[in-house]
Design a protein around this motif. Structure first.
Motif, short mmCIF file in Angstrom:
data_model
loop_
_atom_site.label_atom_id
_atom_site.label_comp_id
_atom_site.label_asym_id
_atom_site.label_seq_id
_atom_site.Cartn_x
_atom_site.Cartn_y
_atom_site.Cartn_z
N ASN A 98 0.82 -1.22 0.00
CA ASN A 98 0.00 0.00 0.00
C ASN A 98 0.85 1.27 0.00
OD1 ASN A 98 -2.45 -1.49 0.20
ND2 ASN A 98 -2.02 -1.81 2.38
N LYS A 99 2.15 1.12 -0.27
CA LYS A 99 3.09 2.24 -0.29
C LYS A 99 3.28 2.87 1.08
CE LYS A 99 2.14 3.51 -5.11
NZ LYS A 99 1.52 4.49 -5.98
N ASN A 100 2.94 2.13 2.14
CA ASN A 100 3.30 2.60 3.48
C ASN A 100 4.75 2.23 3.74
OD1 ASN A 100 0.70 3.58 4.05
ND2 ASN A 100 0.00 1.52 4.57
N LEU A 101 5.42 3.01 4.59
CA LEU A 101 6.86 2.85 4.76
C LEU A 101 7.26 2.68 6.22
CD1 LEU A 101 7.92 6.10 2.80
CD2 LEU A 101 7.31 3.89 1.78
N ILE A 102 8.41 2.06 6.40
CA ILE A 102 9.19 2.26 7.62
C ILE A 102 10.46 2.99 7.20
CG2 ILE A 102 10.70 1.16 9.32
CD1 ILE A 102 8.60 -0.86 9.90
N LYS A 103 10.73 4.09 7.89
CA LYS A 103 11.95 4.87 7.65
C LYS A 103 12.64 5.11 8.98
CE LYS A 103 11.51 8.50 4.95
NZ LYS A 103 12.87 8.21 4.44
N GLY A 104 13.86 5.57 8.92
CA GLY A 104 14.57 5.92 10.14
C GLY A 104 15.85 5.15 10.37
N GLY A 105 16.28 4.40 9.35
CA GLY A 105 17.56 3.71 9.45
C GLY A 105 18.69 4.70 9.66
N GLY A 106 18.50 5.91 9.11
CA GLY A 106 19.52 6.96 9.28
C GLY A 106 19.19 7.92 10.41
N ALA A 107 18.17 7.59 11.21
CA ALA A 107 17.76 8.39 12.37
C ALA A 107 17.31 9.80 12.00
CB ALA A 107 18.87 8.44 13.42
N ALA A 108 16.84 9.99 10.75
CA ALA A 108 16.40 11.32 10.32
C ALA A 108 14.89 11.35 10.07
CB ALA A 108 17.15 11.73 9.05
N HIS A 109 14.17 10.33 10.56
CA HIS A 109 12.77 10.17 10.14
C HIS A 109 11.84 11.30 10.60
CE1 HIS A 109 13.53 7.92 13.84
NE2 HIS A 109 12.29 8.16 14.20
N THR A 110 12.16 11.97 11.69
CA THR A 110 11.27 13.06 12.15
C THR A 110 11.28 14.20 11.15
OG1 THR A 110 11.59 12.46 14.46
CG2 THR A 110 10.81 14.69 14.01
N ARG A 111 12.47 14.67 10.79
CA ARG A 111 12.56 15.75 9.81
C ARG A 111 12.05 15.30 8.45
NH1 ARG A 111 18.31 18.72 10.76
NH2 ARG A 111 17.74 19.75 8.81
N GLU A 112 12.33 14.04 8.11
CA GLU A 112 11.85 13.49 6.84
C GLU A 112 10.33 13.51 6.78
OE1 GLU A 112 15.56 10.39 5.98
OE2 GLU A 112 13.77 9.67 6.99
N LYS A 113 9.70 13.14 7.90
CA LYS A 113 8.24 13.07 7.89
C LYS A 113 7.64 14.46 7.75
CE LYS A 113 6.08 9.80 10.37
NZ LYS A 113 5.28 9.11 11.42
N VAL A 114 8.23 15.44 8.40
CA VAL A 114 7.75 16.83 8.29
C VAL A 114 7.79 17.27 6.83
CG1 VAL A 114 8.25 19.23 8.89
CG2 VAL A 114 8.39 17.47 10.66
N VAL A 115 8.92 17.05 6.19
CA VAL A 115 9.10 17.50 4.80
C VAL A 115 8.28 16.66 3.82
CG1 VAL A 115 10.80 17.72 2.93
CG2 VAL A 115 11.35 18.54 5.24
#
Length: 236
Positions: A98-115
């Protein structure tokens, strides 16, 4: 030593190039984090330099993205200075059907999610190894936590059925610290049946800043794979 180019590297470059090709003149671009996205940033810079596109400004999601953008000549701006983002390009650690993701391997997921969530079009670049039937099957779920709350948050996550562990630095004594000065807890769940619900539940734990579940924000997934030693890019 053979002079052959690593097909995996070549494939990441091709996916990055395909994403960079979606960027148009006069747009505001969210610049993601990670190895494949790094190639996209490089190719956006190349297109600017050659005059193929112009008047681009980038919004980086991490210190890494900021450094790369400067290196490749992409002018940067901030969320304070713009009222929209036209397109964001970012990687992912897992992508479900469904194109849902897990991100954060690089520990940047908070800023990534905002953008990424602000972007009119959010393009995800991955290799086929990141495609999963169900989120959480190959990758732990990163949760960014303010330092004072680390113990109660880990207890609360354990009550939800997750196995939390504090992410430790590599070649650094002590925990990984995010660009926001927080810590990351990587959580193993037996299965994530309802990503949308889990995303909200985790974010409601006091002390949690954000988690790596990206639900309903992805528009396009560009997938790279190596077939018969040759790189191939397709849209999911």
């Amino acid at each position: 030593m053979s002079a052959e180019i690593d097909p995996v590297k070549l494939m990441k470059q091709e996916v990055g190039k395909a994403a960079a090709a979606l960027v148009e003149s006069g747009t505001i671009v969210g610049l993601g984090t990670g190895s494949t996205t790094a190639y996209a940033i490089q190719y956006i810079g190349d297109r600017l330099k050659s005059g193929e596109i112009k008047d681009i400004v980038g919004i980086p999601t991490s210190f890494q993205a900021e450094v790369l953008a400067k290196e490749y000549g992409i002018p940067l701006t901030t969320l304070d200075a713009v009222d929209h983002i036209d397109i964001a390009i970012d990687g992912a650690d897992e992508v479900d059907p469904n194109k849902n993701l897990i991100k954060g391997g690089g520990a940047a997921h908070t800023r990534e999610k905002v953008v990424d969530a602000l972007a009119n079009k959010f393009v995800v670049v991955v290799d086929s190894g990141k495609l999963v039937e169900r989120l959480g099957s190959t990758f732990k779920l990163p949760v960014e936590v303010i330092p004072m709350a680390i113990t109660p948050v880990m207890r609360a996550i354990a009550k939800l059925g997750g196995k939390p562990e504090l992410r430790m630095g590599i070649r650094k004594a002590g925990p990984v610290i995010t660009d926001q000065g927080n810590m990351v807890v990587d959580v193993t769940f037996d299965s994530i049946d309802n990503p949308a619900e889990l995303e909200k539940t985790l974010n409601n734990i006091p002390g949690v800043l954000e988690n790596g579940l990206f639900v309903g924000v992805t528009d396009v997934v560009l997938v790279g794979e190596v077939k018969d030693g040759k790189p191939l890019v397709y849209e999911m």
